[in-house]
Design a protein around this motif. Structure first.
Motif, PDB file in Angstrom:
ATOM      1  N   LEU A  80       0.834  -1.205   0.000  1.00  0.00           N
ATOM      2  CA  LEU A  80       0.000   0.000   0.000  1.00  0.00           C
ATOM      3  C   LEU A  80       0.874   1.262   0.000  1.00  0.00           C
ATOM      4  O   LEU A  80       0.651   2.183  -0.793  1.00  0.00           O
ATOM      5  CB  LEU A  80      -0.942  -0.009   1.208  1.00  0.00           C
ATOM      6  CG  LEU A  80      -1.969   1.122   1.274  1.00  0.00           C
ATOM      7  CD1 LEU A  80      -2.837   1.160   0.022  1.00  0.00           C
ATOM      8  CD2 LEU A  80      -2.848   0.973   2.524  1.00  0.00           C
ATOM      9  N   GLU A  81       1.881   1.260   0.860  1.00  0.00           N
ATOM     10  CA  GLU A  81       2.834   2.391   0.907  1.00  0.00           C
ATOM     11  C   GLU A  81       3.529   2.575  -0.442  1.00  0.00           C
ATOM     12  O   GLU A  81       3.740   3.697  -0.895  1.00  0.00           O
ATOM     13  CB  GLU A  81       3.943   2.093   1.921  1.00  0.00           C
ATOM     14  CG  GLU A  81       3.657   2.395   3.357  1.00  0.00           C
ATOM     15  CD  GLU A  81       4.922   2.082   4.162  1.00  0.00           C
ATOM     16  OE1 GLU A  81       5.688   3.014   4.414  1.00  0.00           O
ATOM     17  OE2 GLU A  81       5.153   0.892   4.481  1.00  0.00           O
TER      18      GLU A  81
ATOM     19  N   ALA B 191       2.375   1.679  -3.398  1.00  0.00           N
ATOM     20  CA  ALA B 191       1.401   2.210  -4.365  1.00  0.00           C
ATOM     21  C   ALA B 191       1.234   3.713  -4.173  1.00  0.00           C
ATOM     22  O   ALA B 191       1.182   4.477  -5.143  1.00  0.00           O
ATOM     23  CB  ALA B 191       0.056   1.495  -4.206  1.00  0.00           C
ATOM     24  N   ARG B 192       1.201   4.147  -2.905  1.00  0.00           N
ATOM     25  CA  ARG B 192       1.061   5.585  -2.614  1.00  0.00           C
ATOM     26  C   ARG B 192       2.254   6.369  -3.158  1.00  0.00           C
ATOM     27  O   ARG B 192       2.107   7.512  -3.572  1.00  0.00           O
ATOM     28  CB  ARG B 192       0.947   5.807  -1.108  1.00  0.00           C
ATOM     29  CG  ARG B 192      -0.420   5.414  -0.577  1.00  0.00           C
ATOM     30  CD  ARG B 192      -0.598   5.929   0.844  1.00  0.00           C
ATOM     31  NE  ARG B 192      -1.909   5.555   1.356  1.00  0.00           N
ATOM     32  CZ  ARG B 192      -2.124   4.959   2.522  1.00  0.00           C
ATOM     33  NH1 ARG B 192      -1.103   4.680   3.317  1.00  0.00           N
ATOM     34  NH2 ARG B 192      -3.341   4.651   2.900  1.00  0.00           N
TER      35      ARG B 192
ATOM     36  N   ALA C 177      -0.437   6.461  -6.507  1.00  0.00           N
ATOM     37  CA  ALA C 177      -1.581   5.622  -6.105  1.00  0.00           C
ATOM     38  C   ALA C 177      -2.039   4.679  -7.213  1.00  0.00           C
ATOM     39  O   ALA C 177      -3.244   4.448  -7.365  1.00  0.00           O
ATOM     40  CB  ALA C 177      -2.727   6.503  -5.601  1.00  0.00           C
ATOM     41  N   GLN C 178      -1.128   4.143  -7.967  1.00  0.00           N
ATOM     42  CA  GLN C 178      -1.495   3.178  -9.020  1.00  0.00           C
ATOM     43  C   GLN C 178      -1.896   1.866  -8.327  1.00  0.00           C
ATOM     44  O   GLN C 178      -1.064   1.147  -7.763  1.00  0.00           O
ATOM     45  CB  GLN C 178      -0.343   2.984  -9.999  1.00  0.00           C
ATOM     46  CG  GLN C 178      -0.014   4.288 -10.752  1.00  0.00           C
ATOM     47  CD  GLN C 178       1.022   4.095 -11.840  1.00  0.00           C
ATOM     48  OE1 GLN C 178       0.739   3.513 -12.886  1.00  0.00           O
ATOM     49  NE2 GLN C 178       2.209   4.604 -11.615  1.00  0.00           N
ATOM     50  N   ALA C 179      -3.208   1.594  -8.388  1.00  0.00           N
ATOM     51  CA  ALA C 179      -3.800   0.537  -7.548  1.00  0.00           C
ATOM     52  C   ALA C 179      -3.214  -0.845  -7.802  1.00  0.00           C
ATOM     53  O   ALA C 179      -3.167  -1.688  -6.894  1.00  0.00           O
ATOM     54  CB  ALA C 179      -5.314   0.512  -7.761  1.00  0.00           C
TER      55      ALA C 179
ATOM     56  N   TYR D 187      -0.751  -2.239  -5.346  1.00  0.00           N
ATOM     57  CA  TYR D 187      -1.296  -2.788  -4.104  1.00  0.00           C
ATOM     58  C   TYR D 187      -2.023  -4.107  -4.355  1.00  0.00           C
ATOM     59  O   TYR D 187      -1.976  -5.036  -3.547  1.00  0.00           O
ATOM     60  CB  TYR D 187      -2.239  -1.754  -3.479  1.00  0.00           C
ATOM     61  CG  TYR D 187      -2.969  -2.280  -2.280  1.00  0.00           C
ATOM     62  CD1 TYR D 187      -2.264  -2.638  -1.136  1.00  0.00           C
ATOM     63  CD2 TYR D 187      -4.359  -2.431  -2.299  1.00  0.00           C
ATOM     64  CE1 TYR D 187      -2.920  -3.136  -0.034  1.00  0.00           C
ATOM     65  CE2 TYR D 187      -5.021  -2.927  -1.188  1.00  0.00           C
ATOM     66  CZ  TYR D 187      -4.302  -3.280  -0.058  1.00  0.00           C
ATOM     67  OH  TYR D 187      -4.944  -3.782   1.028  1.00  0.00           O
TER      68      TYR D 187
END
Ligand code: FMN
Length: 188
Positions: free
Chosen positions: A93-94, A96-97, A101-103, A106
């Motif tokens: 998640l970190e 991706a952020r 924020a490319q999902a 994650y």
């Protein structure tokens, strides 16, 4: 699958099934990315200017991302073809952020991060070394694409991210520069 078929079928895929990879699949992907391919342990699957080999590969796994491998950030040791735990916990998640924020970063079970230590190549080639490192990471990325395709897996080369944030998420020393993030998993 023939090489011709893998080249023809290769596509950037951004949807991943929430299913784990096998160790054999991850192992094969890592070998294609930067594994040793001669009996003396001198040469790798990817060409390198002057065999200076500036690339280091890291793997970010979630819990149950790969069979019998816990969540963590791992370093790929090409000499022993093994993984060393670098940091425990799910960093997807970190990560991706840190990458707009490319999902898919994650959502994929695994992210392969190719980093470079420019000094390995610039020590020999000066300013031109930078160009060589960038060419080389393209070779590694293409190997991952083609190997994933041949295994029926999905991947996409991600170049859009904040270098410093990615380095912090991966807890890497300053000399490592992240160049590519490649989420890998079964296609969704
Ligand atoms: C240097 C580079 C950076 C890229 N960065 C991203 C990225 O940040 N996010 C993304 O979704 N795709 C990224 N891509 C994938 C391209 O969007 C993709 O290759 C292109 O749309 C062509 O599609 P194909 O790979 O399926 O042939 C990148 C590709 C390259 C070569």
């Amino acid at each position: 699958m023939s090489l011709e078929e893998a080249i023809a079928r290769r596509r950037s895929i951004r949807n991943f099934a929430p299913e784990p990879l096998s160790q054999a699949q991850l192992s094969q992907i890592l070998w294609a990315a930067q594994g040793i391919s001669d009996t003396q342990g001198k040469y790798r699957t990817v060409p390198s200017a002057g065999a200076t080999y500036p690339l280091e590969v890291f793997v970010v796994c979630g819990e149950n991302s790969v069979e019998e491998i816990g969540a963590g950030i791992y370093h790929y040791n090409r000499d022993s073809h093994s993984l060393t735990l670098h940091y425990k916990g799910d960093a997807r998640l970190e990560l991706a952020r840190a990458a707009l924020a490319q999902a898919m970063i994650y959502e994929a079970p695994v992210d392969i991060i190719i980093c470079a230590e420019y000094e390995h190549t610039s020590r020999r080639y000066g300013d031109r070394g930078e160009r060589y490192v960038h060419i080389e990471v393209g070779h590694a990325g293409q190997n991952i694409y083609l190997q994933a395709t041949a295994l029926g897996l999905a991947t996409v080369a991600v170049g859009a991210f904040d270098d410093e944030q990615v380095r912090e998420v991966l807890r890497l020393d300053k000399q490592y520069k992240p160049l590519y993030i490649m989420p890998v998993g079964r296609p969704g």
